[in-house]
Design an enzyme around this catalytic site. Structure first.
Site, PDB file in Angstrom:
ATOM      1  N   HIS A  71       1.961  -4.845 -12.299  1.00 22.66           N
ATOM      2  CA  HIS A  71       2.115  -4.552 -10.779  1.00 22.66           C
ATOM      3  C   HIS A  71       1.337  -5.757 -10.113  1.00 22.66           C
ATOM      4  O   HIS A  71       1.453  -5.873  -8.891  1.00 22.66           O
ATOM      5  CB  HIS A  71       1.532  -3.302 -10.604  1.00 22.66           C
ATOM      6  N   LYS A  82       1.371  10.049 -17.514  1.00 20.43           N
ATOM      7  CA  LYS A  82       0.858   9.818 -16.197  1.00 20.43           C
ATOM      8  C   LYS A  82      -0.226  11.074 -15.825  1.00 20.43           C
ATOM      9  O   LYS A  82      -1.404  10.672 -15.329  1.00 20.43           O
ATOM     10  CB  LYS A  82       1.825   9.862 -15.184  1.00 20.43           C
ATOM     11  N   GLU A 120      -8.578   6.152  -9.504  1.00 22.34           N
ATOM     12  CA  GLU A 120      -8.419   4.736  -9.985  1.00 22.34           C
ATOM     13  C   GLU A 120      -9.508   3.887 -10.131  1.00 22.34           C
ATOM     14  O   GLU A 120      -9.752   2.703  -9.757  1.00 22.34           O
ATOM     15  CB  GLU A 120      -7.142   4.232  -9.261  1.00 22.34           C
ATOM     16  N   HIS A 144       3.740  -6.736  -7.417  1.00 14.25           N
ATOM     17  CA  HIS A 144       3.504  -6.619  -6.161  1.00 14.25           C
ATOM     18  C   HIS A 144       3.610  -7.961  -5.344  1.00 14.25           C
ATOM     19  O   HIS A 144       4.101  -7.959  -4.271  1.00 14.25           O
ATOM     20  CB  HIS A 144       2.125  -5.887  -5.780  1.00 14.25           C
ATOM     21  N   LYS A 165      -1.149  10.160  -4.705  1.00 13.40           N
ATOM     22  CA  LYS A 165      -1.277   8.934  -3.903  1.00 13.40           C
ATOM     23  C   LYS A 165      -0.192   9.226  -2.589  1.00 13.40           C
ATOM     24  O   LYS A 165       1.026   9.309  -3.073  1.00 13.40           O
ATOM     25  CB  LYS A 165      -1.110   7.552  -4.425  1.00 13.40           C
ATOM     26  N   ARG A 213      -5.275  19.525   8.761  1.00  5.38           N
ATOM     27  CA  ARG A 213      -6.292  18.790   7.812  1.00  5.38           C
ATOM     28  C   ARG A 213      -5.856  19.328   6.322  1.00  5.38           C
ATOM     29  O   ARG A 213      -6.434  19.356   5.157  1.00  5.38           O
ATOM     30  CB  ARG A 213      -7.519  19.480   7.899  1.00  5.38           C
ATOM     31  N   ASN A 261      -1.207  -0.206 -13.654  1.00  7.99           N
ATOM     32  CA  ASN A 261      -1.018  -1.194 -12.857  1.00  7.99           C
ATOM     33  C   ASN A 261      -0.216  -2.374 -13.732  1.00  7.99           C
ATOM     34  O   ASN A 261       0.002  -3.466 -13.118  1.00  7.99           O
ATOM     35  CB  ASN A 261      -2.057  -1.730 -12.086  1.00  7.99           C
ATOM     36  N   HIS A 310      11.317  -2.037  -6.173  1.00  8.47           N
ATOM     37  CA  HIS A 310       9.968  -2.211  -6.784  1.00  8.47           C
ATOM     38  C   HIS A 310      10.068  -2.176  -8.371  1.00  8.47           C
ATOM     39  O   HIS A 310       9.294  -3.062  -8.961  1.00  8.47           O
ATOM     40  CB  HIS A 310       8.983  -0.943  -6.452  1.00  8.47           C
ATOM     41  N   GLU A 315       9.893   1.519 -14.956  1.00  5.13           N
ATOM     42  CA  GLU A 315       8.464   2.151 -15.204  1.00  5.13           C
ATOM     43  C   GLU A 315       8.238   2.943 -16.282  1.00  5.13           C
ATOM     44  O   GLU A 315       7.319   3.235 -16.770  1.00  5.13           O
ATOM     45  CB  GLU A 315       8.215   3.070 -13.921  1.00  5.13           C
ATOM     46  N   ARG A 331      -7.264   4.651 -14.962  1.00  5.49           N
ATOM     47  CA  ARG A 331      -5.919   4.693 -13.994  1.00  5.49           C
ATOM     48  C   ARG A 331      -5.170   3.444 -13.891  1.00  5.49           C
ATOM     49  O   ARG A 331      -4.187   3.240 -13.523  1.00  5.49           O
ATOM     50  CB  ARG A 331      -5.982   5.482 -12.771  1.00  5.49           C
TER      51      ARG A 331
END
Ligand SMILES: NC(=O)c1ccc[n+]([C@@H]2O[C@H](COP(=O)([O-])OP(=O)(O)OC[C@H]3O[C@@H](n4cnc5c(N)ncnc54)[C@H](O)[C@@H]3O)[C@@H](O)[C@H]2O)c1
Ligand SMILES: [Zn+2]
Length: 362
Positions: A247, A226, A236, A251, A142, A120, A244, A264, A184, A240
């Site tokens: 993106h 960031k 997010e 994506h 993330k 955990r 994106n 990416h 980025e 946040r």
């Protein structure tokens, strides 16, 4: 440690420091001791990264073996995470253990997910080795893996206990990977910092020569942006989302080409061009600023072609994007170099027109 840049991330679930310095890897043991992190240490890395840089990290392991797993995007799946669990169980890793990730975004996301779920949750430290991971994926918590039907569908938010960044490991990064990370950095400049944007433009040659001082400057400014955004909005739900930028179309472009054709960052570069065109067509971004972004992206070198990718296919893919909230696509609209707005009224027609103007097929 006077040369160490220290950036704080303060989220509801954890506060931690991002420490950045050329040669930071040699100080890692001392930093872990200072943070009083559990002394049993496990390192997860890939065979290539360990071969290139493992010797520098080995002292923190005090003779123990690293856990090495494959790190292509293809291997970013539960099966690989199970291999990490297996190694931890075999070594009787308990809660008084620290898991250190040593690799790019794929290793960080996978091993971070293992750390978040094993018993955990055990303490986690990221030591990112790609430019993308140093400016982006190592910060913000993330973690997760892909599902055969979609990217990053399985995962959690799990903030690390520390992030230690050593720009000197970037010396061995292939040029294409290095450039992918730079897009980025441009994203941070375009959304949040005109000075970072200008620095990339001004110091491009020194950046490509990977001069430590220049790298430290652009990485630390990116990390600061960031860190601030994540501190204000860990999950997010608001701010946040600006990260994106580029993106949505990015994506979609990765997905329709099955994550094979573009890195990416390259897909994000196209996504930023699409967003800028859409914004300029609405009159929300001056054509001059749109051109500044396009010129900076072009100055880093050519991107893989897009002329055979259909705008209609990209539109279909965007409808499945995780960022579609209650049927509305939250879209990050650039409004100037260093400023954005979030809108949810972008129409399919507008998007299609922007895609076509950017160079995608019908
Ligand atoms: N968690 C987040 O917030 C977040 C944010 C952005 C991206 N990501 C994820 O990050 C992943 C992409 O990360 P990436 O671009 O770092 O790719 P990656 O981890 O696949 O690394 C790219 C390649 O570079 C090699 N490499 C790594 N460090 C090296 C070094 N120092 N020298 C030589 N080669 C080296 C790796 O072996 C790999 O082949 C994606 O899966 C993406 O979903 C996560
Ligand atoms: Zn990204």
């Amino acid at each position: 440690m006077k040369d160490t840049v220290r950036i704080e991330v303060n989220t509801p679930s954890r506060s931690y420091v991002v420490a950045l310095e050329n040669g930071a890897i040699e100080r890692l043991g001392g930093m872990l001791d200072e943070l009083r992190l559990p002394e049993r240490r496990f390192v997860v890395s890939s065979p290539l990264i360990w071969k290139l840089h493992g010797e520098r990290l080995a002292p923190v392991l005090a003779g123990a073996e690293p856990i090495l797993v494959s790190d292509g995007e293809r291997y970013k799946q539960l099966q690989t995470v199970v291999r990490v669990y297996d190694a931890l169980v075999r070594a009787n890793a308990d809660r008084a253990s620290t898991l250190i990730t040593f690799g790019g975004g794929v290793i960080g996301d996978m091993a971070g997910f293992a750390a978040s779920t094993y018993l955990r949750g055990i303490p986690l430290v990221h030591v990112p080795t790609t430019l993308l991971a140093q400016v982006d994926s190592a910060i913000g918590g993330k973690v997760g893996v892909n599902h055969p039907l979609g990217k990053n569908l399985i995962g959690s938010f799990y903030q690390p206990h520390a992030v230690v960044i050593d720009p000197s490991v970037l010396a061995t990064l292939p040029r294409r990977e290095f450039r992918a990370g730079l897009y980025e950095v441009i994203k941070y400049g375009m959304t949040s910092s005109a000075s970072l944007f200008d620095r990339v433009r001004r110091e491009r040659d020194a950046i490509f020569a990977r001069e430590p001082a220049v790298l430290t400057a652009i990485i630390s400014e990116s990390c600061r942006i960031k860190a601030d955004v994540v501190s204000a909005d860990e999950r997010e739900s608001g701010l946040r989302r600006i990260l994106n930028f580029g993106h949505t179309a990015g994506h979609a472009l990765e997905a329709v080409t099955r994550f094979r054709r573009y890195r990416h960052g390259e897909a994000v570069a196209y996504g930023m061009l699409v967003a800028a065109e859409l914004s300029a067509a609405r009159g929300a971004l001056a054509r001059q600023n749109q051109a500044a972004l396009a010129d900076l992206i072009a100055s880093l070198g050519p991107l893989p072609p897009i002329a055979d990718v259909a705008a209609s296919e990209l539109l279909d893919s965007m409808k499945h994007d995780k960022k579609v909230v209650a049927g509305h696509l939250h879209f990050v609209l650039p409004t100037a170099v260093g400023a954005t707005a979030i809108v949810s009224d972008v129409t399919a027609e507008e998007m299609k027109a922007a895609l076509k103007t950017t160079g995608f097929a019908n």
